[in-house]
Every structure is written in C-alpha cells, then in structure tokens.
Enzyme design. Structure first.
Site, mmCIF file in Angstrom:
data_model
loop_
_atom_site.group_PDB
_atom_site.id
_atom_site.type_symbol
_atom_site.label_atom_id
_atom_site.label_comp_id
_atom_site.label_asym_id
_atom_site.label_seq_id
_atom_site.Cartn_x
_atom_site.Cartn_y
_atom_site.Cartn_z
ATOM 1 N N TYR A 71 0.833 -1.194 0.000
ATOM 2 C CA TYR A 71 0.000 0.000 0.000
ATOM 3 C C TYR A 71 0.872 1.251 0.000
ATOM 4 C CZ TYR A 71 -3.696 3.280 0.767
ATOM 5 O OH TYR A 71 -4.576 4.308 0.578
ATOM 6 N N PHE A 123 -8.255 23.037 -23.694
ATOM 7 C CA PHE A 123 -8.525 21.605 -23.799
ATOM 8 C C PHE A 123 -9.706 21.324 -22.870
ATOM 9 C CE2 PHE A 123 -8.298 17.525 -25.264
ATOM 10 C CZ PHE A 123 -8.572 16.683 -24.221
ATOM 11 N N THR A 124 -10.582 20.444 -23.284
ATOM 12 C CA THR A 124 -11.880 20.249 -22.620
ATOM 13 C C THR A 124 -11.750 19.994 -21.123
ATOM 14 O OG1 THR A 124 -11.694 17.948 -23.279
ATOM 15 C CG2 THR A 124 -12.986 19.375 -24.708
ATOM 16 N N ASP A 214 1.196 21.138 -19.963
ATOM 17 C CA ASP A 214 0.449 19.901 -20.153
ATOM 18 C C ASP A 214 1.358 19.038 -21.019
ATOM 19 O OD1 ASP A 214 -2.908 18.921 -21.146
ATOM 20 O OD2 ASP A 214 -1.042 17.784 -21.050
ATOM 21 N N LYS A 257 -0.973 8.633 -23.121
ATOM 22 C CA LYS A 257 -0.573 8.980 -24.483
ATOM 23 C C LYS A 257 0.894 8.651 -24.673
ATOM 24 C CE LYS A 257 -4.430 11.455 -23.669
ATOM 25 N NZ LYS A 257 -5.184 11.346 -22.385
ATOM 26 N N ARG A 381 -14.488 16.805 -32.828
ATOM 27 C CA ARG A 381 -13.708 17.851 -32.168
ATOM 28 C C ARG A 381 -14.163 19.193 -32.742
ATOM 29 N NH1 ARG A 381 -11.128 16.471 -27.583
ATOM 30 N NH2 ARG A 381 -13.403 16.374 -27.344
ATOM 31 N N PHE A 448 -19.849 16.099 -24.985
ATOM 32 C CA PHE A 448 -19.477 15.281 -26.139
ATOM 33 C C PHE A 448 -19.339 13.804 -25.756
ATOM 34 C CE2 PHE A 448 -15.243 14.977 -24.528
ATOM 35 C CZ PHE A 448 -15.071 16.171 -23.846
#
Ligand SMILES: Cc1ncc(COP(=O)(O)O)c(/C=N/[C@@H](Cc2ccccc2)C(=O)O)c1O
Length: 456
Positions: A71, A123-124, A214, A257, A381, A448
């Site tokens: 843990y 960015f969303t 980011d 990513k 998009r 979306f």
C-alpha cells in the site's frame, strides 16, 4: 530513399470483428450517433483516441509481473519517480490515476475564484477543472492555430502580445499560472516551438508568473522541434524534451498517451511547498502519495513506457505513421488540418460538409458516417466538444469543426491506414447526400462524451 518500417515486430494480436453495414446502422442509431457510445466490439479500426489505447512492449509487460502492491512505499513508485525526474527533469512527483487527476489537484491548489488562466487553446478537461476551481480560461494562442489551412509550422505558439495584454489588463496576481500544452490537441496536434516556449518563460519571469506544462504529448512536440527548428535538428529527442520542460515550473501528465500505458498520470512540481499541498490532496482524491490511483504494476509499466517513448526511432515511427495517412488524404484532395499533427489526422468538417450549418453538428455527422462506411471510429472535435460559455450558457462556435482520426501507438499497420484513407475518400465522394443532426440529450459537463443525436 529506402521505405520506412516500424522498429518493432508483433508478438501478440487481438482478432478484430468485421461488421456489416446493417449491423453498423443499428449500432450507431443505438449509440445516438455518438461514437463514444459505441461498443468496442462493434468497431473495426478504433481511431477514437490515442489515450490508453497504445500497445505495450514485452519490457513493459515484464514490468507488470514486478508489481510491488504494497500500500505504501511501492518500489515501482520510486522507479516511476526516477524515470520522470530523469526524462522530464522535474523535482517532485505526485502520481495520479490519469491526466484529469493531476488537473483536479493542480486547479485546487493554484486557482482561486476570479483568477484567469491563459493558455495556448483550450482543452476540454483542462478548462473544466480550471472553471470548477473558479478560474476563467483565456486563449492566448496565435491566430493561425484557428485556421485549418494555415501552414504555420508551430501553430501551438503563444501570442506574446495577447499574453502581455491579459497580464496588463487583469494584473499578474490574478494569474496563478500560464497553461502551456505541447502539442495542442484541439488545434490538430500542433506543436509549440522551443524558441516560443523560451520567450514565454522569459516573459513570465518578468511578472513572476509560473508556467505549468500539459506534457501529455510533449515527446511528439519534441519530434517537431527536432524536425522543424534548425538549432535542434541534430539533438536527441530526450535532450530536447529535457530543455523543453526546463522552461516550466511543473506539469500535468496523462501517461495514457506518450508514456505508452493504459492508465496512469502524474503532477510534477519544482516548488516544494506546492508539492507538499498537492501531496496532501492526493490522499483525498487519488489514494496514497506513492501510488496515486495506480496499481504498482501500472507504475512500473509507465516507468518503462517513459524510457521507450523518448527513443528517437520510436517517435519517428509513431509520427511517421500519422504523416503517412495524412499525406495520402492530402494527395486525394481531402480537406484536413495542416500541417499534419503528431497523434492524429483532423478532417475539416466545415470544408468536407459545407451544406451542414455548424449548429447541426457537421463533425458529429461526419464521424458517424465514417463508422457507417467502414466501422472506423473517430471523434468529434467541433461545436459539440466546445460546449457552452459558463456565464451565458450559449454554445461556443469554434473556428475549427473537426473529426479526429487518432492513431494509437504501435497498434495498427500501414494496411489499416490504407483502408482508412480509402473509407474517408468514399465518404468524401458521397458527401453531398449527408444532412445534419439534432441533439436530443445534452449532459451538463463535457457533453461530447454522452450526448445523443438524431438525424435531421
Ligand atoms: C492534452 C490533454 N490533456 C489532458 C488530457 C486528460 O487526460 P486523461 O484524464 O484523459 O488521462 C487529455 C486527454 N485526452 C484524451 C481523452 C479525452 C479527454 C477529453 C475529451 C476527449 C478525449 C483524448 O484526446 O482523446 C489530453 O489530450
């Protein structure tokens, strides 16, 4: 010039089901013409996202068997921490389950109601977390980024005048940080140049304002710096990435990513006091500060994925595959965003379907049609993703109304790219008969993902 081939061979495959048009007509209707609501088993080539969909290597799978599921104090965390410090250069690492986990913590510790967060295009999820913390996102990207046909090599660049104007207008004390993305997803996977980031850093320093990167696709951004900025043409990707990050005070990261994993992320900060605040919020929202919502095995896979992601031949092949598909479409006169981006091809639905007004959701319709044509799943998009102004409630009407064909890393072959290009061409050939959609269900946040539509 010798042909290009992937720097890997395939050991494990997942059989794909090929559906009939009739099956797809039923599936897309049941999904409310929203590709997010399709079942994966009804999709042949899944280009919805590069997020969490990449193939791991034997080295990463071996790491999965070395998961220390203690843990607290898992050795995989320390391997991950060392890998991030080595390749991204940040001092303090807070693990999170994925990018949104990092965006949530960052927004809570840095943003207070009434603050402004300038960034190179929205960015969303990033913007939503900034708004939930009481901030207002302000777009300071160069104008060319909003023009699908502009060939500017670094459309992700910050417009220093727009940034300065905002700082002068609201005051530096109302700007907790500048939010810089490399590459810029909503502009078409477009990079920011090293020269521009360095200039933003210098400007920010004069006002004492932090920059938070980011870093989700920063390795792809490094590839474009290597290819398009002459000072960097002979530098290794790993070297470019380190310098790139050195101009920022921390980063949020979706490991799903660039870092080649199915789950994982982090928040990195150089300032110890900020790190201490973030580390304390982790135990509320993500688990303990040495696992952040990931199993030990996931942290090991991501530590190894980072190492692989910065190899020059990997990223050249990865972006090369996107360029291969994009160039085919350009050769056939299909309207896409140029220059070709790092992780996806973006169809320009405004030019593809000029007969459909933006408030009848042309990009949403085009994504549905590509699925109907060939079982290929893409992502809207455009106006649906842009959502509503939080003050007025009105729809945003973005310049860019796009359909994203997002290429997972190390998953599809050139044959899949060829078939995708042919399917897009077929839809383009028959585009005149397509009509708009009407939205029949609209969720409150990030609509979306779950909105439903009907044919006009
Ligand atoms: C530049 C950038 N920054 C942060 C995140 C959040 O990271 P995470 O929370 O997903 O790990 C993402 C995620 N992008 C995914 C998934 C997605 C997310 C929202 C709308 C559509 C799709 C995509 O582009 O497909 C990103 O691209």
């Amino acid at each position: 010039r010798r042909s290009w081939a992937e720097p890997y061979k395939i050991k494990v495959v997942e059989p794909l089901k090929i559906t009939t048009r009739a099956e797809r007509e039923q599936a897309i209707a049941q999904a409310g013409y929203n590709t997010f609501l399709l079942r994966s088993e009804d999709v042949y080539i899944d280009l919805l996202t590069d997020s969490g969909t990449s193939a791991m290597s034997d080295y990463q799978w071996a790491g999965m068997m070395l998961g220390d599921e203690a843990y607290a104090g898992s050795k995989n965390f320390y391997n991950l921490e060392a890998s991030i410090q080595k390749y991204y250069g940040y001092r303090h690492i807070v693990p999170t389950h994925q990018g949104r986990g990092a965006e949530n913590i960052l927004s809570q510790i840095l943003i207070k109601p009434g603050d402004y967060i300038p960034g190179n295009m929205y960015f969303t999820t990033t913007r939503l977390h900034q708004e939930l913390a009481g901030g207002t996102f302000v777009d300071v990207i160069i104008d060319e980024a909003h023009d699908a046909q502009s060939l500017h090599p670094f459309k992700g660049n910050v417009d220093l005048q727009k940034l300065t104007d905002l700082i002068e207008r609201v005051g530096a004390e109302r700007i907790p940080y500048i939010s810089v993305a490399g590459t810029v997803n909503m502009a078409g996977g477009q990079p920011i140049s090293m020269a521009n980031l360095r200039a933003v850093h210098q400007l920010a320093q004069t006002y004492g304002i932090r920059i938070i990167l980011d870093a989700t696709r920063a390795v792809e951004n490094a590839h474009f710096i290597q290819q398009r900025e002459e000072d960097y043409s002979s530098q290794a990707i790993a070297t470019i990435l380190r310098e790139f990050c050195s101009y920022t005070d921390g980063c949020t990261m979706s490991g799903k990513k660039d870092a080649l994993v199915n789950i994982g992320g982090w928040l990195a900060l150089n300032d110890y006091n900020l790190y201490e605040e973030a580390r304390n919020l982790i135990v509320i929202y993500e688990g303990l500060h040495t696992y952040g919502g990931m199993a030990g095995r996931d942290m090991e896979a991501m530590a190894r994925g980072i190492e692989e992601s910065v190899q020059d031949d990997h990223i050249r092949a990865r972006v090369g595959q996107v360029e291969y598909l994009g160039q085919k479409l350009l050769d056939w006169g299909i309207p896409i965003v140029v220059p070709i981006g790092g992780h996806a091809i973006y169809l320009d639905a405004k030019r593809f379907l000029p007969q459909i007004p933006q408030d009848q959701f042309p990009a949403q319709r085009l994504a549905a049609e590509l699925y109907l044509e060939a079982g290929i799943r893409a992502m809207e998009r455009g106006i649906v993703s842009a959502g509503r102004n939080k003050e007025t409630g009105d729809n945003y009407y973005p310049e860019l109304e796009l359909v994203r064909l997002t290429i997972p890393r190390r998953v599809y072959t050139q044959a899949h790219m060829d078939l995708t290009a042919e399917a897009v061409e077929e839809v383009y050939h028959n585009r005149d008969r397509l009509r708009g959609l009407k939205m029949i269900y609209e969720p409150k946040y990030l609509r979306f993902f779950q909105a439903r539509f009907e044919l006009q």
